[in-house]
Enzyme design. Structure first.
Site, PDB file in Angstrom:
ATOM      1  CG  HIS A 108      -0.497   1.585  12.454  1.00  0.00           C
ATOM      2  ND1 HIS A 108      -1.521   1.579  11.747  1.00  0.00           N
ATOM      3  CD2 HIS A 108       0.462   1.462  11.755  1.00  0.00           C
ATOM      4  CE1 HIS A 108      -1.230   1.494  10.523  1.00  0.00           C
ATOM      5  NE2 HIS A 108      -0.071   1.518  10.463  1.00  0.00           N
ATOM      6  CB  SER A 162      13.914  -1.138  17.809  1.00  0.00           C
ATOM      7  OG  SER A 162      13.506  -0.486  16.489  1.00  0.00           O
TER       8      SER A 162
HETATM    9  C1  PLP Z   1       2.437  -1.720  14.701  1.00  0.00           C
HETATM   10  C2  PLP Z   1       1.557  -1.733  13.748  1.00  0.00           C
HETATM   11  N1  PLP Z   1       0.155  -1.676  13.799  1.00  0.00           N
HETATM   12  C3  PLP Z   1      -0.830  -1.812  12.889  1.00  0.00           C
HETATM   13  C4  PLP Z   1      -0.202  -1.813  11.478  1.00  0.00           C
HETATM   14  C5  PLP Z   1      -1.449  -1.840  10.510  1.00  0.00           C
HETATM   15  O1  PLP Z   1      -1.284  -2.852   9.375  1.00  0.00           O
HETATM   16  P1  PLP Z   1      -1.890  -2.936   7.960  1.00  0.00           P
HETATM   17  O2  PLP Z   1      -1.169  -1.761   7.281  1.00  0.00           O
HETATM   18  O3  PLP Z   1      -1.553  -4.313   7.766  1.00  0.00           O
HETATM   19  O4  PLP Z   1      -3.133  -2.772   8.261  1.00  0.00           O
HETATM   20  C6  PLP Z   1       0.995  -1.560  11.373  1.00  0.00           C
HETATM   21  C7  PLP Z   1       1.402  -1.447   9.861  1.00  0.00           C
HETATM   22  O5  PLP Z   1       2.654  -1.053   9.556  1.00  0.00           O
HETATM   23  C8  PLP Z   1       1.887  -1.613  12.169  1.00  0.00           C
HETATM   24  O6  PLP Z   1       3.341  -1.610  11.986  1.00  0.00           O
END
Ligand code: PLP
Length: 446
Positions: free
Chosen positions: A195, A396
């Site tokens: 992310h 997925s």
């Molecule tokens: C795999 C993954 N990690 C982290 C995040 C970040 O989460 P947040 O937007 O709740 O901070 C997301 C959000 O879409 C995600 O899909």
């Protein structure tokens, strides 16, 4: 399997779900393809869409900023006209569930029975495991949620502790920070598809992230990770593995990481699993196997607003108890122990998540995960039939396909990713969404 029936089962099992998706505004009929010899891509940008586009779609509301201005005293509109505006915005938001197919959020929930809590100031400051001087907390509910997630993440009872965060990013910051505290000289690794917030919080820690390529299945190439570690002999590693990437839904092979790094000579490893998205999908796939603590993880993040559904973002983070010792301290100002990252903590979200999980149980979550996977498969089939070149990683719920027109992207809440976009099968999405999207892509009129 008949998906219409299957979504009906999901609806009846999950009483946190909102009223069943209505089909009176949209056709639930047969899929009209783009016509013989005419792929959807050929008609995606054609004029014939423009009328079809907004059929049944409530227009977005954009209140005039002048009307929203906050004044020295009560504003002229404060009262009935403000309430009416907000009611219409809320209705518009609820109606979006018919059209939002491109984001990993579940829109099928209704927490209005808990509205009394909008008149209570809830605050879970400090650790969920000790009371604080502030009495209006929901810590017993938070602990029940954490215990449940510990089981889903493959931990033994009492092996892990954590707290409910403001979202995936805070959960990941918490887990990675534990690793950096354990091994201040560590190199930080994550997959190239991790992310985007990983780059943001690496900067917060004044660290670089070593990005590791993904393999053909979309998961991190574990041999490439081991090779990257070999280039830093003697250095510890903090690895953020992703289970369900935001853009492809692919999962890293968590169980393979610790053994591979051991072979590469890494003796000190903190393994954090970002299961924000996939953490409530893969545990329910038959035969998937260990993915979190049972696969060698030290800390694990899962989202509250993705598969469960909440009106505001929320997350869960858990870590092995012994690793929390270094970050635990007593806060005399509020008379509580604390291992969390923030000061005041949201006490409403734990209550909402607990309420939803009490209704769903593990079986309800499993049903949801199966529903999403079935819908993703259905979308893949229909998009292929229309020539939109769909692709999907193993396990997925995300199906990428050829980028449609701006108008289709906007109406269906789809993200623009260059020449592709993504359909994300979440619990509020039914076969009807897929069929209407595909009809729209094809420009076919009913
Ligand atoms: C795999 C993954 N990690 C982290 C995040 C970040 O989460 P947040 O937007 O709740 O901070 C997301 C959000 O879409 C995600 O899909």
């Amino acid at each position: 399997m008949d998906m219409t029936n299957s979504s009906a089962v999901v609806d009846s099992r999950c009483s946190v779900m909102f009223h069943p998706v209505s089909t009176d505004r949209a056709s639930a009929g047969r899929v009209d393809g783009p016509g013989p010899g005419r792929p959807w891509s050929a008609v995606m940008n054609s004029r014939e869409h423009d009328d079809y586009a907004t059929e049944g779609m409530p227009p977005p509301l954009s209140p005039d900023s002048g009307d929203l201005k906050i004044t020295d005293g009560p504003a002229p509109g404060a009262g009935r006209s403000d309430d009416e505006l907000l009611r219409r915005i809320a209705e518009w938001g609820i109606e979006r569930r018919q059209w939002l197919v491109g984001f990993p959020v579940n829109l099928d929930f209704d927490y209005r029975p808990l509205a009394d809590f909008l008149a209570v100031s809830l605050n879970n400051v400090g650790s969920p495991y000790t009371p604080s001087g502030y009495q209006m907390s929901t810590k017993p509910f938070e602990r029940a949620v954490l215990d449940f997630f510990a089981g889903v993440a493959g931990a033994e009872p009492g092996e892990v502790e954590g707290y409910i965060t403001n979202g995936g990013t805070e959960s990941n910051i918490f887990g990675v920070r534990l690793g950096i505290r354990r091994y201040p000289d560590a190199v930080f690794y994550a997959s190239a598809d991790a992310h985007y917030s990983v780059d943001k919080f690496a900067a917060l820690f004044s660290m670089d992230v070593t990005k590791v390529d993904v393999g053909a299945d979309g998961g991190m190439d574990i041999e490439a990770l081991a090779d990257a570690c070999r280039r830093h002999p003697g250095r510890p590693a903090v690895v953020l593995a992703t289970v369900g990437t935001t853009m492809t839904g692919a999962a890293d092979d968590v169980a393979a990481i610790r053994p591979a790094l051991r072979r590469a000579g890494v003796e000190r490893l903190h393994l954090h699993v970002d299961g924000a998205f996939g953490g409530l999908i893969v545990p329910f796939i038959d035969g998937y196997g260990p993915w979190a603590f049972d696969a060698g993880a030290d800390s694990v993040a899962v989202s509250g607003h993705k598969m469960i559904g909440l009106p505001v973002p929320s997350g869960i983070v858990l870590a092995r108890r012994e690793q929390l010792e270094g970050v635990r301290h007593y806060l005399p100002q509020v008379d509580t122990d604390d291992h969390t990252l923030t000061g005041s903590r949201n006490g409403l979200n734990p209550l909402l998540i607990w309420w939803a999980l009490r209704r769903l149980g593990r079986d309800g979550l499993a049903e949801r995960a199966r529903h999403c996977l079935d819908i993703a498969e259905y979308a893949e089939r229909l998009l292929a039939a229309g020539g939109a070149e769909p692709r999907r990683c193993p396990h997925s719920v995300i199906v990428s396909f050829d980028r449609p027109s701006e108008r289709v992207l906007r109406d269906w809440h789809l993200l623009d990713s260059g020449d592709r976009t993504h359909f994300v099968a979440m619990p509020h999405i039914t076969r009807d969404h897929v069929e209407r999207l595909c009809r729209d892509l094809g420009g076919a009129r009913r």
